[in-house]
Design a protein around this motif. Sequence first.
Motif, short mmCIF file in Angstrom:
data_model
loop_
_atom_site.label_atom_id
_atom_site.label_comp_id
_atom_site.label_asym_id
_atom_site.label_seq_id
_atom_site.Cartn_x
_atom_site.Cartn_y
_atom_site.Cartn_z
N LYS A 66 0.83 -1.21 0.00
CA LYS A 66 0.00 0.00 0.00
C LYS A 66 0.86 1.25 0.00
CE LYS A 66 -4.08 -1.86 2.23
NZ LYS A 66 -4.85 -1.90 3.48
N LEU A 67 1.99 1.22 0.75
CA LEU A 67 2.91 2.37 0.74
C LEU A 67 3.49 2.59 -0.66
CD1 LEU A 67 4.97 2.10 4.03
CD2 LEU A 67 3.48 3.93 3.35
N LEU A 68 3.82 1.50 -1.35
CA LEU A 68 4.33 1.61 -2.72
C LEU A 68 3.27 2.20 -3.65
CD1 LEU A 68 6.66 0.89 -4.68
CD2 LEU A 68 5.57 -1.30 -5.01
N LEU A 69 2.01 1.80 -3.43
CA LEU A 69 0.90 2.32 -4.23
C LEU A 69 0.74 3.83 -4.02
CD1 LEU A 69 -1.28 0.97 -6.03
CD2 LEU A 69 -2.78 1.05 -4.07
N ILE A 70 0.82 4.27 -2.75
CA ILE A 70 0.71 5.71 -2.48
C ILE A 70 1.90 6.46 -3.07
CG2 ILE A 70 0.34 7.43 -0.70
CD1 ILE A 70 -0.60 5.30 1.12
N ALA A 71 3.09 5.84 -3.05
CA ALA A 71 4.28 6.51 -3.58
C ALA A 71 4.15 6.73 -5.09
CB ALA A 71 5.53 5.68 -3.27
N VAL A 72 3.68 5.70 -5.82
CA VAL A 72 3.48 5.85 -7.27
C VAL A 72 2.40 6.90 -7.55
CG1 VAL A 72 2.72 4.63 -9.34
CG2 VAL A 72 4.26 3.53 -7.76
N LEU A 73 1.34 6.88 -6.75
CA LEU A 73 0.25 7.86 -6.90
C LEU A 73 0.75 9.28 -6.68
CD1 LEU A 73 -2.88 7.67 -7.25
CD2 LEU A 73 -3.02 7.96 -4.82
N VAL A 74 1.60 9.47 -5.66
CA VAL A 74 2.11 10.81 -5.35
C VAL A 74 3.04 11.30 -6.45
CG1 VAL A 74 3.70 12.00 -3.80
CG2 VAL A 74 1.77 10.79 -2.88
N VAL A 75 3.87 10.40 -6.99
CA VAL A 75 4.78 10.81 -8.07
C VAL A 75 4.01 11.26 -9.30
CG1 VAL A 75 6.48 9.93 -9.69
CG2 VAL A 75 6.75 9.48 -7.29
N ILE A 76 2.95 10.52 -9.65
CA ILE A 76 2.18 10.90 -10.84
C ILE A 76 1.38 12.17 -10.59
CG2 ILE A 76 0.36 10.15 -12.40
CD1 ILE A 76 1.28 7.31 -11.93
N THR A 77 0.65 12.22 -9.46
CA THR A 77 -0.30 13.31 -9.27
C THR A 77 0.38 14.63 -8.91
OG1 THR A 77 -0.56 12.71 -6.95
CG2 THR A 77 -2.09 11.76 -8.51
N ASN A 78 1.56 14.59 -8.27
CA ASN A 78 2.19 15.85 -7.89
C ASN A 78 2.70 16.61 -9.11
OD1 ASN A 78 2.62 17.42 -5.70
ND2 ASN A 78 4.09 16.06 -4.73
N ALA A 79 3.28 15.87 -10.06
CA ALA A 79 3.74 16.52 -11.28
C ALA A 79 2.57 17.08 -12.08
CB ALA A 79 4.54 15.53 -12.11
N THR A 80 1.48 16.32 -12.16
CA THR A 80 0.30 16.78 -12.90
C THR A 80 -0.32 18.01 -12.26
OG1 THR A 80 -0.06 14.46 -13.37
CG2 THR A 80 -1.80 15.96 -13.96
N ALA A 81 -0.39 18.00 -10.92
CA ALA A 81 -0.98 19.14 -10.21
C ALA A 81 -0.12 20.38 -10.35
CB ALA A 81 -1.17 18.78 -8.74
N ALA A 82 1.22 20.21 -10.33
CA ALA A 82 2.11 21.36 -10.50
C ALA A 82 1.97 21.95 -11.90
CB ALA A 82 3.56 20.93 -10.23
N HIS A 83 1.82 21.09 -12.91
CA HIS A 83 1.62 21.57 -14.27
C HIS A 83 0.31 22.34 -14.40
CE1 HIS A 83 2.17 21.42 -18.63
NE2 HIS A 83 0.88 21.21 -18.70
N ALA A 84 -0.75 21.82 -13.80
CA ALA A 84 -2.05 22.50 -13.87
C ALA A 84 -2.02 23.83 -13.14
CB ALA A 84 -3.13 21.58 -13.29
N MET A 85 -1.31 23.88 -11.98
CA MET A 85 -1.24 25.15 -11.25
C MET A 85 -0.41 26.17 -11.99
SD MET A 85 -1.06 24.24 -7.24
CE MET A 85 0.06 22.88 -7.39
N ALA A 86 0.67 25.74 -12.67
CA ALA A 86 1.47 26.68 -13.45
C ALA A 86 0.69 27.22 -14.63
CB ALA A 86 2.76 26.00 -13.92
N LYS A 87 -0.14 26.37 -15.26
CA LYS A 87 -0.99 26.86 -16.35
C LYS A 87 -2.05 27.82 -15.82
CE LYS A 87 -2.69 24.47 -19.65
NZ LYS A 87 -3.39 23.36 -20.33
N ALA A 88 -2.54 27.57 -14.62
CA ALA A 88 -3.55 28.48 -14.04
C ALA A 88 -2.92 29.79 -13.62
CB ALA A 88 -4.22 27.82 -12.84
N ALA A 89 -1.59 29.82 -13.37
CA ALA A 89 -0.96 31.04 -12.87
C ALA A 89 -0.56 31.98 -13.99
CB ALA A 89 0.28 30.68 -12.04
N ILE A 90 -0.62 31.57 -15.24
CA ILE A 90 -0.10 32.41 -16.33
C ILE A 90 -0.87 33.72 -16.53
CG2 ILE A 90 0.24 32.52 -18.82
CD1 ILE A 90 1.28 29.75 -18.76
#
Lengths: 108, 86
Positions: A66-90
């Motif tokens: 389960k920890l490995l599952l959360i780690a993979v989830l965090v790696v994928i979602t954090n990059a996606t969320a940062a990209h979406a926030m940078a697009k929203a900040a333009i």
Amino acid sequence: MGFLDIGIILLLVGGIFFFGAGTLGLWRLPDVYCRIQAAAKCDTLGCLLVFLGLGIGLGFTWSTFKLLLIAVLVVITNATAAHAMAKAAIPESMAEGSCKWNYQGKGE
Amino acid sequence: MAELLPGLCIPLLFLIFACLGRAATGPAAVDRLLAINSLGIRIVALLAVSACIFETYFLDAAIVCALVIFVTTISVARYLEKDKLS
């Protein structure tokens, strides 16, 4: 306290250090994009270090999966969320002139 | 190792409240959204540490918390893009 415990403690303290560095960058950096970069990268690395330390401490169990599952989830979602926030900040940073640096290509 | 883990929760709680203060004082909406995202990642790490201290079903709460934070961040960021939705 064996050799493995010292390694686990070093991993956990390293994770807390990167969380602290992310929070410090969130408070002290001058621009929205700098804050997005600091928060996204430091949060991902700190979360991975904490999960790696806890997973080594738990051993080969179902909780480690389960920890490995959360780690993979965090790696994928954090990059996606940062990209979406940078697009929203333009648009608003370009419109209000609060951008400290000269970004090429947009709004010039 | 298990008796050292509550000492790990105290800096995490301090960092969570520091991110909450940043979310309260952020000048733009994207700053608040970024602070809430960082706060959620720290809450996920705190839940994982709590799962190693108390019971292992805190890990399910950590998975749900990570998913909720991701959906919240993506939806609010898509709302804040000026030329798409609003």
